[in-house]
Design a protein around this motif. Structure first.
Motif, PDB file in Angstrom:
ATOM      1  N   PHE A 105     -52.217 -12.287 -92.563  1.00 28.03           N
ATOM      2  CA  PHE A 105     -53.286 -11.826 -91.674  1.00 28.03           C
ATOM      3  C   PHE A 105     -52.927 -12.130 -90.217  1.00 28.03           C
ATOM      4  CE2 PHE A 105     -57.430 -12.297 -89.536  1.00 28.03           C
ATOM      5  CZ  PHE A 105     -57.955 -11.043 -89.794  1.00 28.03           C
ATOM      6  N   PHE A 106     -52.383 -13.335 -90.007  1.00 22.68           N
ATOM      7  CA  PHE A 106     -51.989 -13.725 -88.646  1.00 22.68           C
ATOM      8  C   PHE A 106     -50.855 -12.819 -88.144  1.00 22.68           C
ATOM      9  CE2 PHE A 106     -49.383 -16.557 -85.812  1.00 22.68           C
ATOM     10  CZ  PHE A 106     -50.278 -16.546 -84.755  1.00 22.68           C
ATOM     11  N   ALA A 107     -49.887 -12.538 -89.058  1.00 20.86           N
ATOM     12  CA  ALA A 107     -48.747 -11.703 -88.659  1.00 20.86           C
ATOM     13  C   ALA A 107     -49.216 -10.291 -88.287  1.00 20.86           C
ATOM     14  CB  ALA A 107     -47.725 -11.651 -89.788  1.00 20.86           C
ATOM     15  N   ILE A 108     -50.186  -9.750 -89.057  1.00 20.19           N
ATOM     16  CA  ILE A 108     -50.618  -8.366 -88.824  1.00 20.19           C
ATOM     17  C   ILE A 108     -51.630  -8.288 -87.677  1.00 20.19           C
ATOM     18  CG2 ILE A 108     -51.832  -6.384 -89.880  1.00 20.19           C
ATOM     19  CD1 ILE A 108     -50.735  -7.529 -92.619  1.00 20.19           C
ATOM     20  N   ARG A 109     -52.640  -9.150 -87.724  1.00 21.15           N
ATOM     21  CA  ARG A 109     -53.774  -9.043 -86.802  1.00 21.15           C
ATOM     22  C   ARG A 109     -53.581  -9.875 -85.540  1.00 21.15           C
ATOM     23  NH1 ARG A 109     -57.568  -8.529 -83.795  1.00 21.15           N
ATOM     24  NH2 ARG A 109     -59.740  -8.074 -84.341  1.00 21.15           N
ATOM     25  N   GLY A 110     -52.808 -10.962 -85.683  1.00 18.76           N
ATOM     26  CA  GLY A 110     -52.633 -11.879 -84.548  1.00 18.76           C
ATOM     27  C   GLY A 110     -53.922 -12.653 -84.295  1.00 18.76           C
ATOM     28  N   ARG A 111     -53.960 -13.413 -83.207  1.00 18.76           N
ATOM     29  CA  ARG A 111     -55.159 -14.193 -82.889  1.00 18.76           C
ATOM     30  C   ARG A 111     -56.260 -13.250 -82.408  1.00 18.76           C
ATOM     31  NH1 ARG A 111     -56.412 -19.273 -78.937  1.00 18.76           N
ATOM     32  NH2 ARG A 111     -57.506 -20.399 -80.596  1.00 18.76           N
ATOM     33  N   ILE A 112     -57.475 -13.422 -82.923  1.00 21.67           N
ATOM     34  CA  ILE A 112     -58.587 -12.571 -82.483  1.00 21.67           C
ATOM     35  C   ILE A 112     -59.037 -13.074 -81.105  1.00 21.67           C
ATOM     36  CG2 ILE A 112     -60.944 -11.805 -83.011  1.00 21.67           C
ATOM     37  CD1 ILE A 112     -60.180 -12.358 -86.021  1.00 21.67           C
ATOM     38  N   MET A 216     -63.124  -7.363 -88.421  1.00 17.47           N
ATOM     39  CA  MET A 216     -61.834  -8.066 -88.479  1.00 17.47           C
ATOM     40  C   MET A 216     -60.675  -7.091 -88.249  1.00 17.47           C
ATOM     41  SD  MET A 216     -61.755 -11.273 -89.025  1.00 17.47           S
ATOM     42  CE  MET A 216     -62.884 -12.583 -89.357  1.00 17.47           C
ATOM     43  N   ILE A 217     -60.893  -5.882 -88.779  1.00 20.32           N
ATOM     44  CA  ILE A 217     -59.855  -4.873 -88.606  1.00 20.32           C
ATOM     45  C   ILE A 217     -60.352  -3.956 -87.486  1.00 20.32           C
ATOM     46  CG2 ILE A 217     -58.671  -2.947 -89.766  1.00 20.32           C
ATOM     47  CD1 ILE A 217     -59.580  -5.151 -92.268  1.00 20.32           C
ATOM     48  N   GLY A 218     -59.534  -3.767 -86.502  1.00 21.07           N
ATOM     49  CA  GLY A 218     -59.976  -2.982 -85.345  1.00 21.07           C
ATOM     50  C   GLY A 218     -60.671  -3.891 -84.352  1.00 21.07           C
ATOM     51  N   SER A 219     -61.364  -3.287 -83.367  1.00 25.43           N
ATOM     52  CA  SER A 219     -61.944  -4.146 -82.334  1.00 25.43           C
ATOM     53  C   SER A 219     -63.468  -4.038 -82.264  1.00 25.43           C
ATOM     54  CB  SER A 219     -61.332  -3.789 -80.974  1.00 25.43           C
ATOM     55  OG  SER A 219     -61.561  -2.423 -80.730  1.00 25.43           O
ATOM     56  N   ALA A 220     -64.067  -3.263 -83.218  1.00 23.10           N
ATOM     57  CA  ALA A 220     -65.527  -3.137 -83.198  1.00 23.10           C
ATOM     58  C   ALA A 220     -66.150  -4.444 -83.669  1.00 23.10           C
ATOM     59  CB  ALA A 220     -65.958  -2.011 -84.119  1.00 23.10           C
ATOM     60  N   HIS A 221     -67.183  -4.914 -82.987  1.00 22.08           N
ATOM     61  CA  HIS A 221     -67.851  -6.154 -83.396  1.00 22.08           C
ATOM     62  C   HIS A 221     -69.243  -5.832 -83.898  1.00 22.08           C
ATOM     63  CE1 HIS A 221     -64.958  -9.145 -82.253  1.00 22.08           C
ATOM     64  NE2 HIS A 221     -64.752  -8.503 -81.120  1.00 22.08           N
ATOM     65  N   PRO A 222     -69.444  -5.789 -85.221  1.00 21.51           N
ATOM     66  CA  PRO A 222     -70.788  -5.515 -85.715  1.00 21.51           C
ATOM     67  C   PRO A 222     -71.750  -6.620 -85.294  1.00 21.51           C
ATOM     68  CG  PRO A 222     -69.321  -6.112 -87.516  1.00 21.51           C
ATOM     69  CD  PRO A 222     -68.484  -6.055 -86.288  1.00 21.51           C
ATOM     70  N   PRO A 223     -73.027  -6.266 -85.021  1.00 23.68           N
ATOM     71  CA  PRO A 223     -73.980  -7.292 -84.587  1.00 23.68           C
ATOM     72  C   PRO A 223     -74.193  -8.356 -85.658  1.00 23.68           C
ATOM     73  CG  PRO A 223     -75.078  -5.169 -84.951  1.00 23.68           C
ATOM     74  CD  PRO A 223     -73.627  -4.934 -85.123  1.00 23.68           C
ATOM     75  N   ALA A 224     -74.400  -9.585 -85.209  1.00 24.04           N
ATOM     76  CA  ALA A 224     -74.659 -10.671 -86.164  1.00 24.04           C
ATOM     77  C   ALA A 224     -75.600 -11.684 -85.533  1.00 24.04           C
ATOM     78  CB  ALA A 224     -73.354 -11.348 -86.550  1.00 24.04           C
ATOM     79  N   HIS A 306     -60.971 -20.585 -94.009  1.00 19.26           N
ATOM     80  CA  HIS A 306     -61.986 -20.992 -93.030  1.00 19.26           C
ATOM     81  C   HIS A 306     -61.357 -21.797 -91.888  1.00 19.26           C
ATOM     82  CE1 HIS A 306     -65.561 -22.696 -91.231  1.00 19.26           C
ATOM     83  NE2 HIS A 306     -65.089 -23.910 -91.478  1.00 19.26           N
ATOM     84  N   ILE A 307     -60.487 -22.752 -92.253  1.00 21.49           N
ATOM     85  CA  ILE A 307     -59.862 -23.596 -91.221  1.00 21.49           C
ATOM     86  C   ILE A 307     -59.046 -22.714 -90.274  1.00 21.49           C
ATOM     87  CG2 ILE A 307     -58.167 -25.445 -90.795  1.00 21.49           C
ATOM     88  CD1 ILE A 307     -59.149 -26.797 -93.347  1.00 21.49           C
ATOM     89  N   TYR A 308     -58.352 -21.733 -90.852  1.00 22.96           N
ATOM     90  CA  TYR A 308     -57.547 -20.844 -89.997  1.00 22.96           C
ATOM     91  C   TYR A 308     -58.442 -20.108 -88.996  1.00 22.96           C
ATOM     92  CZ  TYR A 308     -55.210 -16.684 -88.432  1.00 22.96           C
ATOM     93  OH  TYR A 308     -54.733 -15.687 -87.625  1.00 22.96           O
ATOM     94  N   ILE A 309     -59.520 -19.491 -89.497  1.00 21.76           N
ATOM     95  CA  ILE A 309     -60.346 -18.658 -88.609  1.00 21.76           C
ATOM     96  C   ILE A 309     -61.119 -19.525 -87.603  1.00 21.76           C
ATOM     97  CG2 ILE A 309     -62.550 -18.331 -89.874  1.00 21.76           C
ATOM     98  CD1 ILE A 309     -60.406 -15.479 -88.641  1.00 21.76           C
ATOM     99  N   LEU A 312     -56.912 -21.669 -85.203  1.00 19.14           N
ATOM    100  CA  LEU A 312     -55.869 -20.801 -84.640  1.00 19.14           C
ATOM    101  C   LEU A 312     -56.263 -19.316 -84.638  1.00 19.14           C
ATOM    102  CD1 LEU A 312     -52.821 -20.781 -83.765  1.00 19.14           C
ATOM    103  CD2 LEU A 312     -52.272 -20.406 -86.179  1.00 19.14           C
ATOM    104  N   GLY A 313     -56.999 -18.907 -85.662  1.00 19.81           N
ATOM    105  CA  GLY A 313     -57.232 -17.474 -85.879  1.00 19.81           C
ATOM    106  C   GLY A 313     -58.146 -16.785 -84.875  1.00 19.81           C
ATOM    107  N   MET A 314     -59.030 -17.533 -84.201  1.00 20.40           N
ATOM    108  CA  MET A 314     -59.986 -16.860 -83.314  1.00 20.40           C
ATOM    109  C   MET A 314     -60.156 -17.640 -82.013  1.00 20.40           C
ATOM    110  SD  MET A 314     -63.968 -15.965 -83.987  1.00 20.40           S
ATOM    111  CE  MET A 314     -63.751 -14.707 -85.223  1.00 20.40           C
ATOM    112  N   GLU A 315     -59.849 -16.988 -80.927  1.00 16.17           N
ATOM    113  CA  GLU A 315     -60.003 -17.622 -79.612  1.00 16.17           C
ATOM    114  C   GLU A 315     -61.473 -18.011 -79.390  1.00 16.17           C
ATOM    115  OE1 GLU A 315     -59.134 -14.994 -76.351  1.00 16.17           O
ATOM    116  OE2 GLU A 315     -59.121 -16.617 -74.880  1.00 16.17           O
ATOM    117  N   GLY A 316     -61.696 -19.234 -78.972  1.00  8.33           N
ATOM    118  CA  GLY A 316     -63.052 -19.663 -78.609  1.00  8.33           C
ATOM    119  C   GLY A 316     -63.891 -20.191 -79.755  1.00  8.33           C
ATOM    120  N   ALA A 317     -63.406 -20.055 -81.029  1.00 10.96           N
ATOM    121  CA  ALA A 317     -64.245 -20.468 -82.159  1.00 10.96           C
ATOM    122  C   ALA A 317     -64.346 -21.992 -82.268  1.00 10.96           C
ATOM    123  CB  ALA A 317     -63.708 -19.886 -83.461  1.00 10.96           C
TER     124      ALA A 317
END
Ligand code: HEM
Length: 355
Positions: A105-112, A216-224, A306-309, A312-317
């Motif tokens: 996932f990191f290789a394909i998507r990189g850091r969010i 997660m895929i693409g850049s659209a952020h569904p509301p949450a 979970h630890i990844y996201i 490292l996986g998400m900027e600002g998380a």
């Protein structure tokens, strides 16, 4: 004289070998109604008697330790081969699979990234008590996971590297840590449940979030809201998995005192299952051990993602659990409904303070 002695010893050996071979090749005699057919050997074999020798039953002995009534415990062989066979093998694959999935996932998507970039303005995401609950649960879980995995795999992975003495000392220390930190984990679990359950109830926005794959895929952020559907799934996996691991762990910690499986099977049978409700004390322990291991390995695999996201996986998380403050752009992108609520609340507070 010597020749005669050698001849005698050889003759005795020949008799012994012939007798052993004869015994090995004697066909097994099937019994019916507890009797050997034809009473060939002039004896009878009572199936119930031998079953009790093999399994023992509660109350067979007159001393308080019922387990001393178990002379041969056949199920132990099955338990050992399941634990050291499929449970260990599939467990290793599950953990390796989680690490590979995260790396892919990191290789394909990189850091969010935060698309708008960090704004420098922060809002409060988690209060100190929430962060305390998270890190109590997380810190103890990580040590429980590592010491538990050492009990399952250490002899194959660690012992050849650090040697038997160091491995023995480490495993003993790890076992104490495992037993005592279990209580820290349970306290953290209860605290996190109380603090977050209200935010983890299903909501219609979760369906939209799931339908859009969480953005997660693409850049659209569904509301949450405060927690998105993915986080709610994690929350319930941790709560229910954690409860199940805790209950089976306590049952293992007090051997033969708190059997759970026969009772659970009886309840499951009410809803159409057909599970055995008469289990020996030893079978209860074996099932408890297998269940504890399977659930723990499953939850560890989930937590790796979970630890990844969360780091490292998400900027600002990470800041959310680090300082408790998150960048407002991160909040608007990942939890837009919650960010709106917080910002509206703050605007209202400023407004009423100005009046
Ligand atoms: C050890 C490394 C860990 C890190 C870096 C980490 C990081 C985080 C972060 C940053 C959040 C907040 C996410 C947000 O603001 O939306 C979070 C939430 C949470 N964490 Fe962890 N965590 C770790 C371990 C664990 C463990 C071991 C567990 C459970 C056994 C756990 C359970 C949770 C739960 C239930 C939440 C709330 C739901 C969620 O946000 O997904 N965490 N974690």
């Amino acid at each position: 004289m010597i020749a005669r002695r050698i001849a005698t010893v050889l003759a005795l050996l020949a008799v012994l070998v012939t007798a052993s071979v004869a015994v090995m090749h004697t066909p097994a005699i099937a019994q019916t109604d507890g009797k050997v057919p034809g009473e060939t050997l002039g004896t009878s074999s009572d199936a119930d008697f031998w079953r009790q020798i093999r399994q023992g039953t509660q109350g067979q002995v007159s001393i308080p330790n019922n387990q001393s009534g178990v002379l041969i415990q056949s199920e132990g062989d099955n338990w050992r081969s399941v634990r050291n066979g499929p449970v260990s093998t599939y467990g290793a694959w599950a953990l390796l699979g989680a690490v590979i999935a995260v790396a892919a996932f990191f290789a394909i998507r990189g850091r969010i990234r935060i698309h708008g970039g960090p704004s420098g303005v922060t809002i409060e995401r988690f209060k100190a008590v929430e962060r305390f609950a998270h890190w109590l649960m997380a810190g103890s879980f990580v040590i429980l996971g590592l010491t538990g995995l050492n009990i399952l795999y250490g002899r194959y992975v660690l012992k050849p590297v650090i040697g038997p003495d160091a491995f023995g000392a480490l495993t003993l220390f790890g076992k104490y840590a495992h037993n005592y930190l279990a209580f820290a984990f349970m306290i953290g679990l209860v605290l996190a449940f109380v603090l977050w359950v209200a935010h983890n109830l299903p909501h219609k926005s979760d369906l939209v979030w799931l339908a859009k794959g969480g953005g997660m895929i693409g850049s659209a952020h569904p509301p949450a809201r405060k927690f998105n559907a993915g986080q709610k799934i994690l929350f319930w996996l941790v709560m229910l998995g954690g409860l199940s691991i805790s209950m089976s762990g306590i049952s293992l910690m007090f051997p033969f005192e708190l059997p759970l499986f026969a009772k659970t099977f009886a309840v499951l049978n009410l809803v159409g299952f057909d599970l055995p409700t008469s289990l020996t004390a030893m079978q209860e322990m074996q099932l408890g051990q297998l269940w504890h291991t399977i659930m723990a390995v499953f939850l560890i695999a989930v937590i790796i993602a979970h630890i990844y996201i969360g780091s490292l996986g998400m900027e600002g998380a990470f800041d959310a659990m680090g300082t408790g403050q998150v960048d407002v752009n991160w909040a608007r992108e990942h939890h837009s409904l919650w960010a709106e609520e917080v910002e509206e609340g703050e605007a209202a507070r400023r407004h009423s303070a100005a009046e």
